[in-house]
Design a protein around this motif. Structure first.
Motif, PDB file in Angstrom:
ATOM      1  N   SER A  32       0.831  -1.201   0.000  1.00 31.85           N
ATOM      2  CA  SER A  32       0.000   0.000   0.000  1.00 31.85           C
ATOM      3  C   SER A  32       0.861   1.245   0.000  1.00 31.85           C
ATOM      4  O   SER A  32       1.992   1.240   0.517  1.00 31.85           O
ATOM      5  CB  SER A  32      -0.898  -0.008   1.247  1.00 31.85           C
ATOM      6  N   ASP A  33       0.315   2.327  -0.550  1.00 34.74           N
ATOM      7  CA  ASP A  33       1.022   3.609  -0.499  1.00 34.74           C
ATOM      8  C   ASP A  33       0.815   4.315   0.831  1.00 34.74           C
ATOM      9  O   ASP A  33       1.378   5.377   1.081  1.00 34.74           O
ATOM     10  CB  ASP A  33       0.608   4.516  -1.652  1.00 34.74           C
ATOM     11  N   ASN A  35      -2.061   5.582   2.175  1.00 34.15           N
ATOM     12  CA  ASN A  35      -3.084   6.630   2.279  1.00 34.15           C
ATOM     13  C   ASN A  35      -4.088   6.367   3.401  1.00 34.15           C
ATOM     14  O   ASN A  35      -4.658   7.303   3.964  1.00 34.15           O
ATOM     15  CB  ASN A  35      -3.842   6.770   0.949  1.00 34.15           C
ATOM     16  N   CYS A  36      -4.309   5.104   3.727  1.00 29.18           N
ATOM     17  CA  CYS A  36      -5.283   4.777   4.773  1.00 29.18           C
ATOM     18  C   CYS A  36      -4.699   4.899   6.180  1.00 29.18           C
ATOM     19  O   CYS A  36      -5.441   4.841   7.162  1.00 29.18           O
ATOM     20  CB  CYS A  36      -5.817   3.359   4.575  1.00 29.18           C
ATOM     21  N   SER A  46       6.112   3.030   0.640  1.00 26.12           N
ATOM     22  CA  SER A  46       5.111   1.967   0.696  1.00 26.12           C
ATOM     23  C   SER A  46       5.243   1.142   1.961  1.00 26.12           C
ATOM     24  O   SER A  46       6.256   1.189   2.661  1.00 26.12           O
ATOM     25  CB  SER A  46       5.250   1.071  -0.538  1.00 26.12           C
ATOM     26  N   GLU A  53      -8.220  -0.788   0.241  1.00 28.38           N
ATOM     27  CA  GLU A  53      -7.845   0.591  -0.045  1.00 28.38           C
ATOM     28  C   GLU A  53      -9.062   1.484  -0.301  1.00 28.38           C
ATOM     29  O   GLU A  53      -9.107   2.627   0.147  1.00 28.38           O
ATOM     30  CB  GLU A  53      -6.919   0.639  -1.270  1.00 28.38           C
ATOM     31  N   CYS A  56     -10.704   1.940   3.145  1.00 32.10           N
ATOM     32  CA  CYS A  56      -9.809   2.095   4.304  1.00 32.10           C
ATOM     33  C   CYS A  56     -10.379   1.350   5.516  1.00 32.10           C
ATOM     34  O   CYS A  56     -10.467   1.886   6.632  1.00 32.10           O
ATOM     35  CB  CYS A  56      -9.570   3.559   4.639  1.00 32.10           C
TER      36      CYS A  56
END
Length: 226
Positions: A32-33, A35-36, A46, A53, A56
């Motif tokens: 995952s990047d 963001n959550c 990452s 995603e 979230c």
């Protein structure tokens, strides 16, 4: 002993290039990047994430469980004090029987969380782990399909740390047993004075015994060092 104990990093996985091929994942685990997860106070880039995603959360309408497993790393060269260090954020139901996040080492549970935690670096003692190969597994299990509207578990910067020996370079003048910078009669007297001793002060060649070989080395190196 010549040298000193130093930190020996046996595994250093930032996950910045995704989850490596040496790891296997099941369930909702994926790269995952972040963001959550909000602001990661441990690192950037990452990470591994158990969750979805788009929402979230891990609320899929079903029970969810999954693991992220490292196939194994050699630990037999490490000298004690084996530790696992990783960065983590957990958002879950805060119930001791549901939404359990845990880490296993060679099948033995070494870390467990059942309530939400902010971004933090967790350090786990692995000194009781047996074997020459270490298999790590990160597991998350909702336990039911109810009240799963939480972010889930984010994991980053996984390290396994042991102890190694940083050996000092051999002395430039091995016959200089007293460290004076000169190989002379004083070194001969030290060898004679510790004759026959194990690891004695006169062990010029470092073979563990003070004997005729040490006298021969002193004579061979006779004079100023350098």
């Amino acid at each position: 002993f010549v040298g000193e104990l130093v930190e020996d990093v046996l595994l250093d996985e930032s996950l910045n290039s995704g989850i490596p091929a040496s790891w296997t994942t099941t369930g909702l685990w994926h790269s995952s990047d972040g963001n959550c997860g909000g602001a990661n106070t441990c690192s950037t880039g990452s990470m591994a994430y158990f969750g979805v995603e788009s929402s979230c959360s891990y609320d899929t309408g079903d029970d969810e469980s999954g693991s992220m497993t490292l196939s194994g790393i050699a630990i037999d060269g490490s000298i004690g004090d084996l530790r696992l260090r990783y960065c983590s954020k957990l958002s879950c139901e805060d119930h001791s029987d549901y939404d359990i996040a845990r880490v296993l080492a060679n099948g033995v549970e070494v870390d467990r969380m059942t309530s939400s935690r902010p971004w933090e670096t967790r350090e786990i003692d692995l000194s009781s782990v047996n074997g020459s190969i270490l298999v790590l597994r990160f597991e998350f299990d909702t336990g039911d399909d109810i009240d799963n509207d939480y972010v889930g578990w984010l994991v980053d910067d996984i390290q396994v740390i042991g102890r190694g020996v940083d050996c000092d370079p051999p002395p430039d003048c091995p016959g200089d047993v007293d460290g004076s910078g000169v190989v002379d009669v004083t070194d001969v007297l030290i060898v004679i004075g510790s004759w026959g001793e194990t690891d004695g002060a006169g062990d010029a060649n470092g073979d563990g015994t003070v004997n005729a070989n040490d006298i021969l080395l002193v004579l061979e190196q006779w004079g100023p060092c350098g």
